[in-house]
Design a protein around this motif. Structure first.
Motif, PDB file in Angstrom:
ATOM      1  N   ASN A   1      -4.838   5.525  -3.415  1.00  0.00           N
ATOM      2  CA  ASN A   1      -4.407   4.274  -4.313  1.00  0.00           C
ATOM      3  C   ASN A   1      -5.711   4.014  -4.956  1.00  0.00           C
ATOM      4  O   ASN A   1      -5.683   3.751  -6.393  1.00  0.00           O
ATOM      5  CB  ASN A   1      -3.805   3.468  -3.471  1.00  0.00           C
TER       6      ASN A   1
ATOM      7  N   LYS B   1      -6.505   3.884  -9.198  1.00  0.00           N
ATOM      8  CA  LYS B   1      -6.541   2.301  -9.695  1.00  0.00           C
ATOM      9  C   LYS B   1      -7.699   2.324 -10.390  1.00  0.00           C
ATOM     10  O   LYS B   1      -7.869   1.189 -11.251  1.00  0.00           O
ATOM     11  CB  LYS B   1      -6.241   1.305  -8.764  1.00  0.00           C
TER      12      LYS B   1
ATOM     13  N   GLU C   1       0.912  -1.101  -0.066  1.00  0.00           N
ATOM     14  CA  GLU C   1      -0.109  -0.002  -0.045  1.00  0.00           C
ATOM     15  C   GLU C   1       0.787   1.542   0.073  1.00  0.00           C
ATOM     16  O   GLU C   1       0.447   2.321  -0.880  1.00  0.00           O
ATOM     17  CB  GLU C   1      -0.890  -0.134   1.312  1.00  0.00           C
TER      18      GLU C   1
ATOM     19  N   ALA D   1       2.724   1.560  -3.158  1.00  0.00           N
ATOM     20  CA  ALA D   1       1.902   2.383  -4.596  1.00  0.00           C
ATOM     21  C   ALA D   1       1.624   3.512  -4.385  1.00  0.00           C
ATOM     22  O   ALA D   1       1.553   4.392  -5.138  1.00  0.00           O
ATOM     23  CB  ALA D   1       0.529   1.244  -4.240  1.00  0.00           C
ATOM     24  N   ASN D   2       1.395   3.873  -3.029  1.00  0.00           N
ATOM     25  CA  ASN D   2       0.959   5.439  -2.789  1.00  0.00           C
ATOM     26  C   ASN D   2       2.282   6.326  -3.169  1.00  0.00           C
ATOM     27  O   ASN D   2       1.939   7.506  -3.987  1.00  0.00           O
ATOM     28  CB  ASN D   2       0.829   5.612  -1.363  1.00  0.00           C
TER      29      ASN D   2
ATOM     30  N   ILE E   1       0.152  -0.015  -9.404  1.00  0.00           N
ATOM     31  CA  ILE E   1      -0.577   1.092  -9.939  1.00  0.00           C
ATOM     32  C   ILE E   1      -1.967   0.449 -10.656  1.00  0.00           C
ATOM     33  O   ILE E   1      -2.785   0.969 -10.956  1.00  0.00           O
ATOM     34  CB  ILE E   1      -0.051   2.080 -10.852  1.00  0.00           C
TER      35      ILE E   1
END
Length: 267
Positions: free
Chosen positions: A92, A96, A10, A13-14, A266
């Motif tokens: 996120n 996405k 998480e 990805a952020n 992503i």
């Protein structure tokens, strides 16, 4: 923020979204004629913020007469337009394309006329990055390749700086090397990442100080999209000359693994 959280998917990805994806708004807004027109004569500050227990995070954009400058972090001044996400996970999931509540939107009415152009730019960027086949126009094809090259180089470098175990292990063992993506000799359709002893730096354009250690070289924008969008077979593209791997294949495999990692975070 705990050290354990900093090693979660998480968080990785952020940070890829904030460092590598959102800056592509500049690429799209300045690369598409339809968006350049809506930004003509406009100036101000737009910002995307995500709230977090350890302090809010974000990326902001300084726009001067339609010309964009990307700045990592939150702006010291009050932005004219701001999208506020309630958490890192919220940002996120929104980018996405998952079903999630919309962020709080500030500056809809009193944003100096920047709100609609900013939202159009976000939609334009999202539409291109969600492509599963090559866009129809040459303009969109070029913007998408440029965006994806920049995303991959910056995304990999971001993960390295965050200490992602697989990427960090790759860079720590490496001498000074440059990995590049190019389309012909087109300076705009090129990006690279330079790594050495655990450090990395992503840059745009063709690396000209010396020959890169490894290059994924495409003969055309269409050929690049065939591989980037996974619509062409890599072996067939290599055999036909659409793709040239300049360097040892095993290093290309390592680069490909990290490219897939960024893409996976992503999506």
């Amino acid at each position: 923020m705990s050290e354990e959280y900093k090693q979660t998917e998480e968080y990785f990805a952020n940070q890829v979204f904030l460092n590598a994806v959102l800056p592509l708004l500049k690429t799209v807004a300045e690369g598409k004629e339809s968006l350049k027109k809506v930004w003509e004569g406009k100036s101000g500050i737009c910002q995307i913020r995500c709230m977090a227990d350890d302090g809010d995070d974000g990326t902001h954009f300084l726009i001067e007469d339609g010309s964009w400058t990307v700045k990592r972090g939150l702006c010291d001044e009050k932005p004219n337009v701001e999208l506020v996400f309630k958490s890192r996970a919220h940002l996120n999931q929104f980018f996405k394309g998952k079903q999630f509540p919309f962020p709080a939107m500030k500056g809809v009415i009193k944003g100096k006329g920047l709100f609609l152009p900013f939202m159009k730019s976000l939609v334009g960027m999202g539409g291109l990055l969600a492509s599963t086949e090559a866009p129809k126009t040459e303009e969109d094809q070029r913007v998408l390749v440029k965006s994806m090259f920049n995303l991959l180089s910056t995304g990999i470098s971001t993960l390295n700086k965050l200490g992602h175990p697989k990427v960090k292990a790759w860079t720590e063992k490496s001498p000074d090397r440059v990995y590049a993506w190019t389309v012909g000799e087109d300076e705009e359709m090129a990006a690279y990442i330079r790594i050495k002893a655990g450090k990395s730096k992503a840059s745009r354009g063709i690396y000209r100080r010396s020959m890169p250690f490894f290059t994924m070289h495409f003969d055309s924008v269409a050929s690049a999209l065939g591989i980037l969008l996974d619509t062409d077979d890599m072996i067939e593209s290599t055999m036909s000359g659409k793709l040239t791997m300049k360097g040892a294949p095993e290093y290309g495999a390592q680069l490909g693994e990290h490219m897939l990692m960024v893409g996976g975070l992503i999506q």
